[in-house]
Write a protein that holds these residues in place. Sequence first.
Motif, mmCIF file in Angstrom:
data_model
loop_
_atom_site.group_PDB
_atom_site.id
_atom_site.type_symbol
_atom_site.label_atom_id
_atom_site.label_comp_id
_atom_site.label_asym_id
_atom_site.label_seq_id
_atom_site.Cartn_x
_atom_site.Cartn_y
_atom_site.Cartn_z
ATOM 1 N N GLY A 104 0.442 -1.315 0.509
ATOM 2 C CA GLY A 104 0.117 -0.459 -0.348
ATOM 3 C C GLY A 104 0.926 0.808 0.394
ATOM 4 O O GLY A 104 1.704 0.812 -0.126
ATOM 5 N N ASP A 105 0.606 2.635 -0.081
ATOM 6 C CA ASP A 105 1.146 3.484 0.012
ATOM 7 C C ASP A 105 1.022 4.468 1.492
ATOM 8 O O ASP A 105 1.665 5.254 1.957
ATOM 9 C CB ASP A 105 0.981 4.336 -1.187
ATOM 10 C CG ASP A 105 1.604 3.706 -2.437
ATOM 11 O OD1 ASP A 105 1.957 3.060 -2.745
ATOM 12 O OD2 ASP A 105 0.948 4.084 -3.562
ATOM 13 N N ASP A 106 -0.224 4.444 2.037
ATOM 14 C CA ASP A 106 -0.800 5.528 3.709
ATOM 15 C C ASP A 106 -1.124 3.941 4.586
ATOM 16 O O ASP A 106 -1.901 3.029 3.951
ATOM 17 C CB ASP A 106 -1.775 6.219 2.736
ATOM 18 C CG ASP A 106 -0.566 7.448 2.208
ATOM 19 O OD1 ASP A 106 -0.092 8.369 2.628
ATOM 20 O OD2 ASP A 106 -1.537 7.355 1.563
ATOM 21 N N LEU A 107 -0.399 4.021 5.261
ATOM 22 C CA LEU A 107 -0.458 2.888 6.221
ATOM 23 C C LEU A 107 -1.886 3.691 7.674
ATOM 24 O O LEU A 107 -0.827 5.001 7.967
ATOM 25 C CB LEU A 107 0.146 2.134 6.919
ATOM 26 C CG LEU A 107 0.927 1.240 6.006
ATOM 27 C CD1 LEU A 107 2.135 0.798 6.277
ATOM 28 C CD2 LEU A 107 0.629 0.284 5.494
ATOM 29 N N GLU A 108 -2.468 3.941 8.259
ATOM 30 C CA GLU A 108 -2.698 4.106 9.708
ATOM 31 C C GLU A 108 -2.798 2.932 10.587
ATOM 32 O O GLU A 108 -3.320 1.923 10.384
ATOM 33 C CB GLU A 108 -4.464 4.631 9.413
ATOM 34 C CG GLU A 108 -4.032 5.952 8.325
ATOM 35 C CD GLU A 108 -2.928 6.885 9.597
ATOM 36 O OE1 GLU A 108 -3.279 6.963 10.858
ATOM 37 O OE2 GLU A 108 -3.106 7.707 8.605
ATOM 38 N N LEU A 109 -2.108 2.765 11.596
ATOM 39 C CA LEU A 109 -2.077 1.825 12.442
ATOM 40 C C LEU A 109 -2.338 2.378 13.518
ATOM 41 O O LEU A 109 -1.539 3.605 14.785
ATOM 42 C CB LEU A 109 -0.675 1.156 12.313
ATOM 43 C CG LEU A 109 -0.995 -0.256 13.579
ATOM 44 C CD1 LEU A 109 -1.733 -1.623 13.037
ATOM 45 C CD2 LEU A 109 1.391 -0.413 13.118
ATOM 46 N N THR A 110 -3.274 1.871 14.525
ATOM 47 C CA THR A 110 -3.653 2.329 15.994
ATOM 48 C C THR A 110 -3.494 1.371 17.252
ATOM 49 O O THR A 110 -3.813 -0.146 16.366
ATOM 50 C CB THR A 110 -4.816 3.176 16.153
ATOM 51 O OG1 THR A 110 -5.929 2.112 15.701
ATOM 52 C CG2 THR A 110 -5.364 4.711 15.229
ATOM 53 N N TRP A 111 -3.146 2.010 18.684
ATOM 54 C CA TRP A 111 -3.204 0.395 19.018
ATOM 55 C C TRP A 111 -3.296 1.408 20.715
ATOM 56 O O TRP A 111 -2.632 2.202 20.792
ATOM 57 C CB TRP A 111 -1.465 -0.379 19.334
ATOM 58 C CG TRP A 111 -1.175 -1.029 20.705
ATOM 59 C CD1 TRP A 111 -0.738 -0.594 21.806
ATOM 60 C CD2 TRP A 111 -2.449 -2.206 20.938
ATOM 61 N NE1 TRP A 111 -0.274 -1.131 22.902
ATOM 62 C CE2 TRP A 111 -1.366 -2.596 22.922
ATOM 63 C CE3 TRP A 111 -2.260 -3.215 21.015
ATOM 64 C CZ2 TRP A 111 -1.907 -3.346 23.177
ATOM 65 C CZ3 TRP A 111 -3.115 -4.039 21.254
ATOM 66 C CH2 TRP A 111 -2.609 -4.599 23.250
ATOM 67 N N ASN A 112 -4.406 1.020 20.678
ATOM 68 C CA ASN A 112 -5.449 1.384 22.015
ATOM 69 C C ASN A 112 -4.860 0.642 23.551
ATOM 70 O O ASN A 112 -5.710 1.425 24.077
ATOM 71 C CB ASN A 112 -6.922 1.625 21.772
ATOM 72 C CG ASN A 112 -7.649 0.406 21.924
ATOM 73 O OD1 ASN A 112 -7.162 -0.418 22.051
ATOM 74 N ND2 ASN A 112 -8.895 0.592 22.155
ATOM 75 N N GLY A 113 -4.669 -0.421 23.300
ATOM 76 C CA GLY A 113 -3.703 -1.306 24.519
ATOM 77 C C GLY A 113 -4.709 -2.182 24.664
ATOM 78 O O GLY A 113 -4.160 -3.142 25.012
ATOM 79 N N TYR A 145 -0.632 3.924 20.947
ATOM 80 C CA TYR A 145 -0.332 5.298 20.238
ATOM 81 C C TYR A 145 -1.026 5.381 18.459
ATOM 82 O O TYR A 145 -1.816 4.227 18.780
ATOM 83 C CB TYR A 145 1.396 4.622 19.954
ATOM 84 C CG TYR A 145 1.030 2.740 18.986
ATOM 85 C CD1 TYR A 145 0.685 3.066 17.587
ATOM 86 C CD2 TYR A 145 2.021 2.465 19.407
ATOM 87 C CE1 TYR A 145 0.895 1.597 16.727
ATOM 88 C CE2 TYR A 145 2.523 0.971 19.031
ATOM 89 C CZ TYR A 145 1.071 0.589 18.076
ATOM 90 O OH TYR A 145 1.156 -0.455 17.234
ATOM 91 N N ALA A 146 -0.508 5.955 17.765
ATOM 92 C CA ALA A 146 -1.074 6.081 16.552
ATOM 93 C C ALA A 146 -0.113 6.487 15.562
ATOM 94 O O ALA A 146 0.751 7.382 15.941
ATOM 95 C CB ALA A 146 -1.748 7.561 16.385
ATOM 96 N N LEU A 162 2.239 8.815 16.952
ATOM 97 C CA LEU A 162 1.879 9.797 18.369
ATOM 98 C C LEU A 162 1.458 9.098 19.270
ATOM 99 O O LEU A 162 0.427 8.136 19.245
ATOM 100 C CB LEU A 162 0.796 11.033 17.830
ATOM 101 C CG LEU A 162 1.029 11.320 16.561
ATOM 102 C CD1 LEU A 162 -0.296 12.528 16.409
ATOM 103 C CD2 LEU A 162 2.194 12.315 16.686
ATOM 104 N N GLN A 163 2.259 9.022 20.766
ATOM 105 C CA GLN A 163 1.802 8.464 21.593
ATOM 106 C C GLN A 163 0.018 9.152 22.279
ATOM 107 O O GLN A 163 -0.300 10.631 21.909
ATOM 108 C CB GLN A 163 2.404 8.446 22.434
ATOM 109 C CG GLN A 163 2.079 8.169 24.119
ATOM 110 C CD GLN A 163 3.461 8.334 25.253
ATOM 111 O OE1 GLN A 163 4.137 8.941 24.867
ATOM 112 N NE2 GLN A 163 3.289 6.797 26.426
#
Length: 164
Positions: A104-113, A145-146, A162-163
């Motif tokens: 892909g070309d743009d990734l958005e990964l989030t971890w909320n715990g 993080y995001a 970003l935290q």
Amino acid sequence: MPLDPGRDWLAAGITGIPRQREWDAVATVRGAGAAGDELEFVAMPDGALVVEGGSAAIAPEELADALSGAIQPPYRAVARRREDVWAVGAVAIAVERLDPDPDGDDLELTWNGDVLALSINGAPAEPSRAAALERIASARVGGAYAAHAHRLRGDLWELSVLQL
């Protein structure tokens, strides 16, 4: 609700809170083109320039030369011509290799715990496809993080984490 709805002083920026700095470096250069022309480019760690948007009669190398000494690659720059002068602003960026390639070309990964979520080019995807981004993001911040990754060239990506 404003403190005094009859006054526009808050809207005008007279709050005492300083504006956040937008650029790490700025420069001007005379060059060809018409007022309103724009150019966006990224200076890669090896010094190569990747044009990402706009079209201009000025070479990105001229703009990068104007910034030399004020900021070191890698950085993202935006230039705009005003009358007979180009103004260029640059912001330092983080560039990393992502291996394996997440396709892909743009990734958005989030971890909320609790939940790890990934979107690739705006569509939901299996988080395991961004294992390299997950390793980098979790190493940079200790908890939730995001992370955003934008492909610049081949396996080189611009990253921001970003935290939360």
